[in-house]
Design a protein around this motif. Structure first.
Motif, PDB file in Angstrom:
ATOM      1  N   ALA A 146      44.619  39.125  32.864  1.00 34.83           N
ATOM      2  CA  ALA A 146      43.539  38.705  33.727  1.00 34.83           C
ATOM      3  C   ALA A 146      42.276  38.564  33.306  1.00 34.83           C
ATOM      4  O   ALA A 146      41.374  37.697  33.749  1.00 34.83           O
ATOM      5  CB  ALA A 146      43.835  39.713  34.757  1.00 34.83           C
ATOM      6  N   ASN A 147      41.745  39.416  32.428  1.00 36.93           N
ATOM      7  CA  ASN A 147      40.376  39.374  31.887  1.00 36.93           C
ATOM      8  C   ASN A 147      39.964  38.009  31.232  1.00 36.93           C
ATOM      9  O   ASN A 147      38.961  37.669  31.489  1.00 36.93           O
ATOM     10  CB  ASN A 147      40.089  40.301  30.848  1.00 36.93           C
ATOM     11  N   LYS A 148      40.776  37.291  30.709  1.00 36.30           N
ATOM     12  CA  LYS A 148      40.393  36.175  30.274  1.00 36.30           C
ATOM     13  C   LYS A 148      40.128  34.943  31.257  1.00 36.30           C
ATOM     14  O   LYS A 148      39.360  34.163  30.731  1.00 36.30           O
ATOM     15  CB  LYS A 148      41.706  35.570  29.477  1.00 36.30           C
ATOM     16  N   THR A 149      40.613  35.272  32.477  1.00 41.25           N
ATOM     17  CA  THR A 149      39.958  34.366  33.415  1.00 41.25           C
ATOM     18  C   THR A 149      38.972  35.137  34.340  1.00 41.25           C
ATOM     19  O   THR A 149      37.598  34.538  34.638  1.00 41.25           O
ATOM     20  CB  THR A 149      41.193  33.930  34.409  1.00 41.25           C
ATOM     21  N   GLU A 150      39.095  36.301  34.747  1.00 36.64           N
ATOM     22  CA  GLU A 150      38.226  37.038  35.620  1.00 36.64           C
ATOM     23  C   GLU A 150      36.998  37.555  34.953  1.00 36.64           C
ATOM     24  O   GLU A 150      35.952  37.530  35.699  1.00 36.64           O
ATOM     25  CB  GLU A 150      38.926  38.136  36.269  1.00 36.64           C
ATOM     26  N   SER A 151      36.987  37.340  33.776  1.00 35.97           N
ATOM     27  CA  SER A 151      35.600  37.792  33.036  1.00 35.97           C
ATOM     28  C   SER A 151      34.603  36.698  33.203  1.00 35.97           C
ATOM     29  O   SER A 151      33.509  36.734  32.532  1.00 35.97           O
ATOM     30  CB  SER A 151      35.832  38.356  31.525  1.00 35.97           C
ATOM     31  N   ILE A 152      34.960  35.350  33.270  1.00 34.73           N
ATOM     32  CA  ILE A 152      34.116  34.194  33.264  1.00 34.73           C
ATOM     33  C   ILE A 152      32.867  34.438  34.138  1.00 34.73           C
ATOM     34  O   ILE A 152      31.571  34.283  33.673  1.00 34.73           O
ATOM     35  CB  ILE A 152      34.834  32.907  33.663  1.00 34.73           C
ATOM     36  N   GLY A 153      33.109  34.821  35.184  1.00 31.51           N
ATOM     37  CA  GLY A 153      32.087  35.109  36.225  1.00 31.51           C
ATOM     38  C   GLY A 153      30.930  35.932  35.907  1.00 31.51           C
ATOM     39  O   GLY A 153      29.765  35.909  35.749  1.00 31.51           O
ATOM     40  N   ILE A 154      31.646  37.322  35.424  1.00 38.35           N
ATOM     41  CA  ILE A 154      30.710  38.325  35.064  1.00 38.35           C
ATOM     42  C   ILE A 154      29.742  37.775  33.746  1.00 38.35           C
ATOM     43  O   ILE A 154      28.685  38.048  33.644  1.00 38.35           O
ATOM     44  CB  ILE A 154      31.542  39.572  34.482  1.00 38.35           C
ATOM     45  N   THR A 155      30.589  37.438  32.689  1.00 40.55           N
ATOM     46  CA  THR A 155      30.011  36.939  31.374  1.00 40.55           C
ATOM     47  C   THR A 155      28.988  35.891  31.753  1.00 40.55           C
ATOM     48  O   THR A 155      27.783  35.772  31.114  1.00 40.55           O
ATOM     49  CB  THR A 155      31.233  36.105  30.571  1.00 40.55           C
ATOM     50  N   ALA A 156      29.090  34.964  32.703  1.00 39.40           N
ATOM     51  CA  ALA A 156      28.147  33.671  33.096  1.00 39.40           C
ATOM     52  C   ALA A 156      26.888  34.448  33.661  1.00 39.40           C
ATOM     53  O   ALA A 156      25.691  34.137  33.078  1.00 39.40           O
ATOM     54  CB  ALA A 156      28.601  32.770  34.217  1.00 39.40           C
ATOM     55  N   GLU A 157      27.170  35.415  34.358  1.00 33.86           N
ATOM     56  CA  GLU A 157      25.750  36.083  35.074  1.00 33.86           C
ATOM     57  C   GLU A 157      25.165  36.954  33.899  1.00 33.86           C
ATOM     58  O   GLU A 157      23.879  36.902  33.914  1.00 33.86           O
ATOM     59  CB  GLU A 157      26.120  36.906  36.246  1.00 33.86           C
ATOM     60  N   LEU A 158      25.960  37.640  33.252  1.00 40.55           N
ATOM     61  CA  LEU A 158      25.116  38.393  32.262  1.00 40.55           C
ATOM     62  C   LEU A 158      24.480  37.698  31.242  1.00 40.55           C
ATOM     63  O   LEU A 158      23.348  37.840  30.703  1.00 40.55           O
ATOM     64  CB  LEU A 158      26.229  39.390  31.309  1.00 40.55           C
ATOM     65  N   ALA A 159      25.065  36.600  30.814  1.00 45.17           N
ATOM     66  CA  ALA A 159      24.439  35.567  29.740  1.00 45.17           C
ATOM     67  C   ALA A 159      23.220  35.081  30.464  1.00 45.17           C
ATOM     68  O   ALA A 159      22.122  34.895  29.568  1.00 45.17           O
ATOM     69  CB  ALA A 159      25.417  34.499  29.408  1.00 45.17           C
TER      70      ALA A 159
END
Length: 316
Positions: free
Chosen positions: A132-145
């Motif tokens: 699930a992390n491989k998909t659900e991490s997209i939003g967090i990663t985009a905002e932190l980036a």
């Protein structure tokens, strides 16, 4: 045009003072009563760990005291909400130290869920799940980036890592259709940061802009009857008339504004639209507390949304 009455506004305000935890009350005071941002920052620091990240149920559905990427992002968004941008402040220095450490950072981005979540009361979506992390991490990663690209030294290792990750997740738009619950909003935040000329050679902004606008439009639930249970509302992406997504979604935004005014309970605030589902029996007491914390935070969000569109009779 429907307007939230002064009486309803006062009911919300009274509920906040009687029920909100100190952090949300400080946020309410800042947002509606000219309260001090220093008070918000002071309270927020109690949720920060020695590694610079945040935990301790700051995000009310995850009672893990350990630092997690999402809870740290949650803190960043609170600081953004109050317009606090002094990166030299200890609270930001801690956040940067946590992000620089690379903890909970995979090749595809920052993890949505972390293993130690399982040891504490939590909603089921916070249970550690590698796939699930491989998909659900997209939003967090985009905002932190986006946070790093906007605020960090362009010569730093962290900045270059964030730029590399931003390019990677932007490429995902071309080959992937599922971005998790937070992915589209993450792309919205990233889009706002990379619109400047300096990123044009690195990222295809025009493609990103067109694709994200389309995703926003298509993801908004237009069957209002489903909003009481769940469903993505326009306010997930559009919080003020200045939003780049407002024009194409103006009618449904107005519908939500009317809906909020029609559904405010007497002498209360709006309820939340979720539970901890299968985890609720095991953590019934904790969910009841979490629900109240969420109601306070969502009252601030919804109140701000109404105010930004001129729908409150007597905002402070």
């Amino acid at each position: 045009m429907k307007i939230l009455s002064s009486e309803s506004y006062q009911h919300i305000r009274t509920w906040m003072y009687r029920n909100a935890r100190p952090l949300e009350l400080a946020l309410w005071q800042y947002s509606f009563e000219n309260g001090s941002k220093d008070n918000v920052i002071s309270i927020l620091t109690f949720y920060q760990n020695e590694d610079g990240g945040f935990g301790h149920s700051l995000e009310a559905d995850n009672w893990n005291p350990d630092s997690t990427p999402y809870t740290t992002l949650y803190a960043i968004n609170i600081l953004r909400l109050i317009g606090f941008n002094e990166l030299s402040h200890p609270i930001y220095q801690g956040i940067l130290r946590f992000l620089e450490s690379g903890v909970h950072l995979a090749e595809y981005g920052w993890l949505f869920s972390i293993p130690s979540n399982n040891e504490y009361p939590h909603a089921p979506w916070w249970t550690y799940n590698i796939e699930a992390n491989k998909t659900e991490s997209i939003g967090i990663t985009a905002e932190l980036a986006a946070f790093i690209l906007k605020n960090c030294d362009h010569n730093s290792e962290l900045y270059n890592k964030a730029l590399s990750i931003a390019k990677y997740i932007c490429e995902k738009l071309k080959i992937q259709s599922n971005f998790g619950d937070l992915g589209i909003n993450g792309y919205c935040v990233l889009l706002d940061v990379i619109k400047t000329e300096e990123y044009k050679a690195e990222i295809d902004y025009d493609y990103l802009h067109a694709t994200v606008k389309d995703l926003v439009y298509k993801s908004i639930e237009r069957d209002v009857s489903r909003w009481a249970v769940y469903g993505v509302r326009p306010s997930n992406y559009i919080t003020a008339p200045e939003s780049m997504f407002y024009k194409e979604n103006e009618d449904i935004v107005e519908t939500e504004l009317d809906y909020l005014i029609d559904t405010i309970p007497e002498n209360n605030v709006w309820g939340i639209t979720w539970t901890w589902f299968d985890n609720t029996p095991q953590y019934a007491k904790e969910f009841t507390i979490s629900e109240n914390w969420w109601k306070a935070y969502k009252a601030i969000e919804k109140g701000s949304f109404l105010r930004n569109f001129g729908r409150i009779a007597c905002p402070a």
